[in-house]
Enzyme design. Structure first.
Site, PDB file in Angstrom:
ATOM      1  N   ASN A  62     -10.091   5.026  12.942  1.00 43.85           N
ATOM      2  CA  ASN A  62     -10.695   5.192  11.672  1.00 43.85           C
ATOM      3  C   ASN A  62     -12.178   4.703  11.754  1.00 43.85           C
ATOM      4  OD1 ASN A  62     -11.453   5.672   9.184  1.00 43.85           O
ATOM      5  ND2 ASN A  62     -10.026   4.160   8.218  1.00 43.85           N
ATOM      6  N   TRP A  63     -12.891   5.411  12.004  1.00 40.72           N
ATOM      7  CA  TRP A  63     -14.381   4.904  12.094  1.00 40.72           C
ATOM      8  C   TRP A  63     -15.103   4.345  10.951  1.00 40.72           C
ATOM      9  CZ3 TRP A  63     -16.613   8.944  15.951  1.00 40.72           C
ATOM     10  CH2 TRP A  63     -16.391   8.959  17.133  1.00 40.72           C
ATOM     11  N   LYS A  64     -14.601   5.046   9.774  1.00 40.71           N
ATOM     12  CA  LYS A  64     -15.157   4.615   8.454  1.00 40.71           C
ATOM     13  C   LYS A  64     -16.415   5.228   8.539  1.00 40.71           C
ATOM     14  CE  LYS A  64     -11.630   1.059   7.711  1.00 40.71           C
ATOM     15  NZ  LYS A  64     -11.383  -0.434   7.266  1.00 40.71           N
ATOM     16  N   HIS A 113      -6.415   6.058   1.854  1.00 41.60           N
ATOM     17  CA  HIS A 113      -6.845   4.658   2.426  1.00 41.60           C
ATOM     18  C   HIS A 113      -7.113   3.916   1.011  1.00 41.60           C
ATOM     19  CE1 HIS A 113      -9.095   1.709   4.318  1.00 41.60           C
ATOM     20  NE2 HIS A 113      -8.536   2.191   5.482  1.00 41.60           N
ATOM     21  N   GLU A 160      -9.426   1.627   0.753  1.00 35.36           N
ATOM     22  CA  GLU A 160     -11.024   1.697   0.452  1.00 35.36           C
ATOM     23  C   GLU A 160     -10.953   2.854  -0.729  1.00 35.36           C
ATOM     24  OE1 GLU A 160     -12.563   1.435   4.354  1.00 35.36           O
ATOM     25  OE2 GLU A 160     -11.623  -0.478   4.348  1.00 35.36           O
ATOM     26  N   GLU A 211      -0.729  -0.072   5.257  1.00 29.80           N
ATOM     27  CA  GLU A 211      -1.755  -0.862   5.451  1.00 29.80           C
ATOM     28  C   GLU A 211      -1.869  -1.899   4.233  1.00 29.80           C
ATOM     29  OE1 GLU A 211      -4.796   1.207   8.223  1.00 29.80           O
ATOM     30  OE2 GLU A 211      -5.546   1.433   6.388  1.00 29.80           O
ATOM     31  N   GLY A 223      -9.349  -5.284   7.836  1.00 31.89           N
ATOM     32  CA  GLY A 223     -10.787  -5.993   7.964  1.00 31.89           C
ATOM     33  C   GLY A 223     -10.864  -7.247   7.392  1.00 31.89           C
ATOM     34  N   SER A 264      -6.296  -5.139  10.604  1.00 29.18           N
ATOM     35  CA  SER A 264      -6.818  -5.948  11.784  1.00 29.18           C
ATOM     36  C   SER A 264      -6.008  -6.002  12.969  1.00 29.18           C
ATOM     37  CB  SER A 264      -6.516  -7.460  11.059  1.00 29.18           C
ATOM     38  OG  SER A 264      -7.425  -7.642   9.968  1.00 29.18           O
ATOM     39  N   GLY A 294      -9.215   0.272  12.525  1.00 29.78           N
ATOM     40  CA  GLY A 294     -10.457   0.478  12.090  1.00 29.78           C
ATOM     41  C   GLY A 294     -11.381  -0.242  13.049  1.00 29.78           C
TER      42      GLY A 294
HETATM   43  P1  PGA Z   1      -9.111  -2.836  10.333  1.00 26.22           P
HETATM   44  O1  PGA Z   1      -9.118  -1.382   9.369  1.00 26.22           O
HETATM   45  O2  PGA Z   1      -8.473  -2.294  11.646  1.00 26.22           O
HETATM   46  O3  PGA Z   1     -10.568  -2.811  10.628  1.00 26.22           O
HETATM   47  O4  PGA Z   1      -8.588  -3.816   9.577  1.00 26.22           O
HETATM   48  C1  PGA Z   1      -7.885  -0.628   9.324  1.00 26.22           C
HETATM   49  C2  PGA Z   1      -8.211   0.652   8.533  1.00 26.22           C
HETATM   50  O5  PGA Z   1      -8.701   0.253   7.305  1.00 26.22           O
HETATM   51  O6  PGA Z   1      -7.557   1.552   8.459  1.00 26.22           O
END
Ligand code: PGA
Length: 254
Positions: free
Chosen positions: A11-13, A96, A98, A168, A174, A213, A234
């Site tokens: 997931n590149w965000k 997600h 976020e 998640e 993150g 993470s 991510g």
């Molecule tokens: P992360 O993000 O691997 O940077 O913790 C995972 C995600 O938000 O899908």
């Protein structure tokens, strides 16, 4: 023994322009040639078509990170499921944390998005997860079941093969504070049973990825767990080397 290949999803965000995406796949494609692992990447909307073109001759599938809960209309800045489908993308990440936290998306909205995505034949990765406070107060299981119940409302068992789940925990994303393998196995098993009951299917037909993470150092520990079907990655998916390290671990687990 698991009955299916593990799935590793990046997931590149909000990272990577078209030029950066093309460069990334030039590096990644020659390294992804064994067909024992599903490799999917969720790119920004603006790079979807270019990524699909870039990956046409490979096993890598491209998807979006979000979409609107409405089909069309006066919704400045929104992107609909037919628009995503037209790029050649094959899946979309929905719910997600976020999106839930920063953009106030609730389970009812995510449910509308899931139904539209499936109607337009996009596979769905539905993210669920509890906050630190919810976990510490002993409510993790009820929060997760509640998210599943509302998000899957009116989504029939015929669609089961098109819906993937990602556990998640919000506190693990993150943060360099990934969930322990004990927590992941316990939650995945609980969610699989819950989904299987709802759809009246065997639990091994419900595929759940872990995210939060994940990196080359810990990926193998999760992939070995009986109730883990793959990973949602991510930060570590942004760099070809760190992402391929995770993919290779998924190949080794089989
Ligand atoms: P992360 O993000 O691997 O940077 O913790 C995972 C995600 O938000 O899908």
């Amino acid at each position: 023994m698991k009955t299916h290949f593990p799935l590793v999803v990046g997931n590149w965000k909000m990272h990577k322009t078209v030029a950066e995406s093309k460069k990334y796949f030039k590096g990644l494609k020659p390294l992804v040639f064994r067909h024992k692992v599903g490799v999917w990447l969720a790119a920004p909307y603006t790079a979807l078509a270019a990524c699909v073109e870039e990956c046409q001759d490979s096993q890598i599938q491209i998807g979006a990170q979000n979409m609107s809960d409405l089909m069309a209309g006066a919704l400045t800045g929104e992107i609909s499921s037919p628009m995503i489908k037209e790029t050649g993308a094959s899946f979309v990440i929905l719910g997600h944390s976020e999106r839930r936290r920063i953009f106030n998306e609730d389970n009812a909205m995510i449910n509308r998005k899931i139904k539209l995505a499936l109607r337009d034949r996009l596979k769905v990765i539905l993210c669920i997860g509890e906050t630190k406070e919810e976990r510490e107060s002993g409510h993790a299981a009820s929060v997760l079941k509640g998210q599943l119940d509302v998000c899957l409302r009116d989504v029939s068992a015929d669609m089961a093969s098109q819906v993937f789940f990602a556990y998640e925990p919000v506190w693990a994303i993150g943060t360099s504070n990934p969930a322990t393998v004990e927590i992941v196995e316990e939650i995945h098993a609980m969610c699989k049973n819950h989904i299987a009951n709802y759809w009246e299917l065997p639990a091994d037909r419900c595929h759940i990825l872990y995210g939060g993470s994940v990196n080359g150092g810990n990926a193998g520990n999760y992939l070995k767990l009986p109730a883990v079907d793959g990973l949602l990655v991510g930060a570590a998916s942004l760099d070809v080397q760190s992402f391929i390290e995770i993919i290779h671990q998924a190949e080794d687990v089989r």
